[in-house]
Design a protein around this motif. Sequence first.
Motif, PDB file in Angstrom:
ATOM      1  N   TRP A 265       0.613  -0.437  17.465  1.00  0.00           N
ATOM      2  CA  TRP A 265       0.194  -1.491  15.480  1.00  0.00           C
ATOM      3  C   TRP A 265      -0.783  -0.505  15.172  1.00  0.00           C
ATOM      4  O   TRP A 265      -0.170  -0.135  13.910  1.00  0.00           O
ATOM      5  N   GLU A 266      -1.332  -0.196  15.409  1.00  0.00           N
ATOM      6  CA  GLU A 266      -2.710   0.618  14.142  1.00  0.00           C
ATOM      7  C   GLU A 266      -1.920   2.192  13.891  1.00  0.00           C
ATOM      8  O   GLU A 266      -1.973   3.103  13.004  1.00  0.00           O
ATOM      9  N   LEU A 267      -1.540   2.601  15.045  1.00  0.00           N
ATOM     10  CA  LEU A 267       0.137   4.386  14.495  1.00  0.00           C
ATOM     11  C   LEU A 267       0.580   3.985  13.373  1.00  0.00           C
ATOM     12  O   LEU A 267       0.861   4.437  12.953  1.00  0.00           O
ATOM     13  N   SER A 268       1.100   2.270  13.781  1.00  0.00           N
ATOM     14  CA  SER A 268       2.131   1.739  12.363  1.00  0.00           C
ATOM     15  C   SER A 268       1.217   1.672  11.469  1.00  0.00           C
ATOM     16  O   SER A 268       1.672   3.078   9.847  1.00  0.00           O
ATOM     17  N   GLU A 269       0.217   1.886  10.771  1.00  0.00           N
ATOM     18  CA  GLU A 269      -0.852   1.635  10.092  1.00  0.00           C
ATOM     19  C   GLU A 269      -1.491   2.897   9.575  1.00  0.00           C
ATOM     20  O   GLU A 269      -1.720   3.203   8.832  1.00  0.00           O
ATOM     21  N   PHE A 270      -1.528   3.636  10.951  1.00  0.00           N
ATOM     22  CA  PHE A 270      -1.771   4.830  10.685  1.00  0.00           C
ATOM     23  C   PHE A 270      -0.592   5.814   9.813  1.00  0.00           C
ATOM     24  O   PHE A 270      -1.653   6.429   9.274  1.00  0.00           O
ATOM     25  N   GLU A 271       0.158   5.502  10.858  1.00  0.00           N
ATOM     26  CA  GLU A 271       0.856   6.954   9.606  1.00  0.00           C
ATOM     27  C   GLU A 271       1.213   6.189   8.841  1.00  0.00           C
ATOM     28  O   GLU A 271       1.599   7.471   7.897  1.00  0.00           O
ATOM     29  N   LYS A 272       1.714   5.709   7.706  1.00  0.00           N
ATOM     30  CA  LYS A 272       1.843   4.796   6.751  1.00  0.00           C
ATOM     31  C   LYS A 272       0.417   4.905   5.678  1.00  0.00           C
ATOM     32  O   LYS A 272       0.343   5.755   4.710  1.00  0.00           O
ATOM     33  N   SER A 273      -0.814   5.174   6.026  1.00  0.00           N
ATOM     34  CA  SER A 273      -1.986   6.358   5.941  1.00  0.00           C
ATOM     35  C   SER A 273      -2.018   7.612   4.911  1.00  0.00           C
ATOM     36  O   SER A 273      -1.809   8.334   4.478  1.00  0.00           O
ATOM     37  N   VAL A 274      -1.638   8.091   6.424  1.00  0.00           N
ATOM     38  CA  VAL A 274      -0.886   9.939   6.987  1.00  0.00           C
ATOM     39  C   VAL A 274      -0.063  10.186   5.466  1.00  0.00           C
ATOM     40  O   VAL A 274       0.016  10.778   4.900  1.00  0.00           O
ATOM     41  N   SER A 275       1.153   9.115   5.354  1.00  0.00           N
ATOM     42  CA  SER A 275       2.712   9.307   5.107  1.00  0.00           C
ATOM     43  C   SER A 275       1.827   8.962   2.874  1.00  0.00           C
ATOM     44  O   SER A 275       2.170  10.254   2.191  1.00  0.00           O
ATOM     45  N   ALA A 276       1.258   8.569   2.889  1.00  0.00           N
ATOM     46  CA  ALA A 276       0.178   8.427   1.666  1.00  0.00           C
ATOM     47  C   ALA A 276      -0.239   9.546   1.421  1.00  0.00           C
ATOM     48  O   ALA A 276      -0.118  10.206   0.119  1.00  0.00           O
ATOM     49  N   LEU A 277      -1.438   9.881   2.124  1.00  0.00           N
ATOM     50  CA  LEU A 277      -2.314  11.131   2.372  1.00  0.00           C
ATOM     51  C   LEU A 277      -1.385  12.547   1.598  1.00  0.00           C
ATOM     52  O   LEU A 277      -1.255  12.713   1.270  1.00  0.00           O
ATOM     53  N   LEU A 278      -0.127  12.696   2.663  1.00  0.00           N
ATOM     54  CA  LEU A 278       0.801  13.761   2.261  1.00  0.00           C
ATOM     55  C   LEU A 278       1.632  13.689   1.660  1.00  0.00           C
ATOM     56  O   LEU A 278       1.411  14.589   0.923  1.00  0.00           O
ATOM     57  N   ALA A 279       1.451  12.557   0.837  1.00  0.00           N
ATOM     58  CA  ALA A 279       2.628  12.436  -0.252  1.00  0.00           C
ATOM     59  C   ALA A 279       2.024  12.523  -1.805  1.00  0.00           C
ATOM     60  O   ALA A 279       1.906  13.341  -2.665  1.00  0.00           O
ATOM     61  N   LEU A 280       0.112  12.292  -1.452  1.00  0.00           N
ATOM     62  CA  LEU A 280      -0.626  12.568  -2.896  1.00  0.00           C
ATOM     63  C   LEU A 280      -1.139  13.902  -3.341  1.00  0.00           C
ATOM     64  O   LEU A 280      -0.714  14.274  -4.171  1.00  0.00           O
ATOM     65  N   ILE A 281      -1.099  15.004  -1.324  1.00  0.00           N
ATOM     66  CA  ILE A 281      -0.941  16.144  -1.291  1.00  0.00           C
ATOM     67  C   ILE A 281       0.412  16.460  -2.464  1.00  0.00           C
ATOM     68  O   ILE A 281       0.424  18.044  -3.338  1.00  0.00           O
ATOM     69  N   PHE A 282       1.636  16.651  -1.675  1.00  0.00           N
ATOM     70  CA  PHE A 282       2.302  17.217  -1.904  1.00  0.00           C
ATOM     71  C   PHE A 282       2.625  16.948  -2.921  1.00  0.00           C
ATOM     72  O   PHE A 282       3.342  17.851  -3.747  1.00  0.00           O
ATOM     73  N   GLY A 283       2.771  15.631  -3.904  1.00  0.00           N
ATOM     74  CA  GLY A 283       2.496  15.107  -4.929  1.00  0.00           C
ATOM     75  C   GLY A 283       2.169  15.615  -5.547  1.00  0.00           C
ATOM     76  O   GLY A 283       2.705  16.336  -7.215  1.00  0.00           O
ATOM     77  N   PHE A 284       0.988  16.281  -5.683  1.00  0.00           N
ATOM     78  CA  PHE A 284      -0.596  16.813  -6.593  1.00  0.00           C
ATOM     79  C   PHE A 284       0.845  18.052  -7.014  1.00  0.00           C
ATOM     80  O   PHE A 284       0.010  18.680  -8.065  1.00  0.00           O
ATOM     81  N   LEU A 285       0.218  18.722  -5.866  1.00  0.00           N
ATOM     82  CA  LEU A 285       1.028  19.906  -5.627  1.00  0.00           C
ATOM     83  C   LEU A 285       2.444  20.318  -6.539  1.00  0.00           C
ATOM     84  O   LEU A 285       2.002  21.857  -7.688  1.00  0.00           O
ATOM     85  N   VAL A 286       2.823  19.777  -6.696  1.00  0.00           N
ATOM     86  CA  VAL A 286       4.372  19.633  -7.419  1.00  0.00           C
ATOM     87  C   VAL A 286       4.096  19.263  -8.516  1.00  0.00           C
ATOM     88  O   VAL A 286       4.282  20.474  -9.738  1.00  0.00           O
ATOM     89  N   PHE A 287       3.419  18.625  -9.099  1.00  0.00           N
ATOM     90  CA  PHE A 287       2.950  18.141 -10.759  1.00  0.00           C
ATOM     91  C   PHE A 287       1.674  18.886 -11.132  1.00  0.00           C
ATOM     92  O   PHE A 287       2.430  19.480 -12.086  1.00  0.00           O
ATOM     93  N   LYS A 288       1.602  19.833 -10.012  1.00  0.00           N
ATOM     94  CA  LYS A 288       0.342  21.420 -10.656  1.00  0.00           C
ATOM     95  C   LYS A 288       1.138  22.424 -11.072  1.00  0.00           C
ATOM     96  O   LYS A 288       1.088  22.896 -12.399  1.00  0.00           O
TER      97      LYS A 288
END
Length: 394
Positions: A34-57
């Motif tokens: 269950w923790e891993l599933s929640e962790f996966e959401k956090s990691v997905s959000a973090l990576l989305a933030l990073i990649f989204g910013f790089l494309v945005f920049k």
Amino acid sequence: MNNKNPISLFLIFLFIYPILKGFIKKYNTKDIKWELSEFEKSVSALLALIFGFLVFKNYFLVRENGIFTYIPQKVILVLDAYPWLLYVIVLPILGLFFYQIFHLTFLLVNSIILFPLLDIVERFLKNRSILFKRITGAIAELPKSMCNVVFFIFILNFASILNISPKLNTLLEESNIYTNLCKQIVIPVTNSKLAKALPNIVDNSFKVKIQDDNGIGTWEDIKKYKNISLNKNKQIVYYNGITLEEGIRSNEEINNYAKHITAGQNTDRAKARTLYAWIGSNINYDDDKAQQILNNDFSSKSGSIITFNTKKGICFDYACLYVSMSKAVGLKVRMVTGEGYNGISWVSHAWNQVYLEDEDKWINVDPTFYKGGNYFNSRRFELDHKNPKIIGEW
């Protein structure tokens, strides 16, 4: 800086809490999944933030890449007038797009690889001691702890970019933990050329003092300066230990060289850009002097002449030299103080404005930031410069 400020304490809490919880609850496959599933959401959000910013920049902040040729001119004019719209509209859309990609990827990885491995670990721990299970539970939470901290660092960084609260920016500046993690994580990930080229501009290395009938008062932040009304007959303002007049003092060598490198330029814009490019590419940021200024040590000389001779300086020196060289070639020029965004937080800064007589307008010029991108009348200038105050015009 203070590691006991609320930002630092919260980052410490984010790191320790999951580990303590894992130690207390012991290793349990069902809970870990269950923790891993929640962790996966956090990691997905973090990576989305990073990649989204790089494309945005790379494709939205840097207009030269050509993506804006596909956007209606009226929309571009709106974005030029309100550049913060890029952050509140385009960036979230990119983030949601990348989040869905990473979320689906992690779902596949969890179901095919990680969940079966967890079942194997559970069988291995079946006959182990309670202490061993507690330690294993704590270790299993370590990735989540790290991800929580990194994710929150990026959130704080974006909040700082948007300048949500001056108080928040002050707290970020004073947090050693936030600042160091930004240098180790955010700057490498976002590939901030500015922060890499000018490492000590991460701190407030621009100091102002005022001397009046009551003695000398020191301002730790240039933000306070904009609220002061100066009486020139009674007060003298010192920038990094010298007056503005001393800072922009020139000599024949500087004047002649400015005329030499702008020879053949037929427009004010061409002259102004030539001076900006020469100063930005030939003057190196003086990390040692920046550190001295941070420690209120003004023993190193400042101003146009020393900067031209040594080919190094900090923001005030860059701006002084630009004033001197602009005056030498007949350009009207201003010195501006305010705040600049360095990739981590807003810091005290100095830059210039130059008047293009043949175009009848003033434009912003920041030779200090030259190595971090285009800061000659850049469309994104207002995104990382704020609270401008004209302190001199010639």
